[in-house]
Design an enzyme around this catalytic site. Structure first.
Site, PDB file in Angstrom:
ATOM      1  N   ALA A   3       0.760  -1.020   0.136  1.00 36.09           N
ATOM      2  CA  ALA A   3       0.207   0.050   0.111  1.00 36.09           C
ATOM      3  C   ALA A   3       0.713   1.274   0.024  1.00 36.09           C
ATOM      4  CB  ALA A   3      -0.793   0.069   1.288  1.00 36.09           C
ATOM      5  N   ALA A  28       2.103   1.784  -3.352  1.00 31.77           N
ATOM      6  CA  ALA A  28       1.129   2.175  -4.328  1.00 31.77           C
ATOM      7  C   ALA A  28       0.854   3.865  -4.104  1.00 31.77           C
ATOM      8  CB  ALA A  28      -0.412   1.336  -4.124  1.00 31.77           C
ATOM      9  N   GLU A  29       0.527   4.170  -2.799  1.00 30.25           N
ATOM     10  CA  GLU A  29       0.416   5.369  -2.446  1.00 30.25           C
ATOM     11  C   GLU A  29       1.464   6.490  -2.792  1.00 30.25           C
ATOM     12  OE1 GLU A  29      -1.910   8.507   0.515  1.00 30.25           O
ATOM     13  OE2 GLU A  29      -1.997   6.471   0.772  1.00 30.25           O
ATOM     14  N   THR A  30       2.879   5.911  -2.654  1.00 32.95           N
ATOM     15  CA  THR A  30       4.030   6.788  -3.102  1.00 32.95           C
ATOM     16  C   THR A  30       3.789   7.022  -4.818  1.00 32.95           C
ATOM     17  OG1 THR A  30       5.393   5.712  -1.320  1.00 32.95           O
ATOM     18  CG2 THR A  30       6.432   6.652  -3.409  1.00 32.95           C
TER      19      THR A  30
END
Length: 137
Positions: free
Chosen positions: A59, A62-64
């Site tokens: 996660a 992904a957020e990065t």
């Protein structure tokens, strides 16, 4: 090319020094016409207690990716913040590296949606994420 900001991979990676991104070993590896890619090691920094890639690490990757891609779509004086992240884990990974590939689903003036797919070293899909962001400024 869809990007409004034009940064090199070196410049992108420099933004992450002394952050969670650097601690997890995430490195931007490719900036395509409409994709941003990064790799992350699967090791003691990213394992859960049973020796597998922690879902939270996937996660974070992904957020990065989605947040940086969102930033690349802004103009001076604007920034992007994540508002929702969804992750579906498909396959366990215990070692090596994973690669995240981020592509836009929606690019509005005030909101964006990004799909980030995480692959193992054999090219198998391990995790599918969707990040929603809000453009500020």
């Amino acid at each position: 090319m869809i990007w409004k900001r034009h940064l090199s991979l070196e410049e992108l990676n420099a933004t992450s020094s002394s952050t969670l991104v650097a601690h997890l070993g995430i490195v931007y590896t490719r900036l395509g016409d409409d994709t941003l890619e990064a790799e992350m090691p699967v090791d003691n920094r990213t394992h859960q207690p049973f020796g597998l890639l922690h879902g939270g690490a996937s996660a974070a990757l992904a957020e990065t990716l989605g947040s940086m891609a969102g930033y690349l779509m802004t103009r001076d004086g604007q920034c992007v913040v994540g508002t929702e992240l969804n992750a579906t884990h498909h396959r366990a990974v215990s070692q090596g590296r994973v690669r995240g590939v981020c592509q836009p689903l929606h690019l509005g003036r005030q909101s964006q949606s990004w799909e980030i797919v995480v692959f193992d070293e054999q090219g198998r899909r391990c995790c599918t994420c969707r990040l929603s962001t809000m453009v500020l400024g």
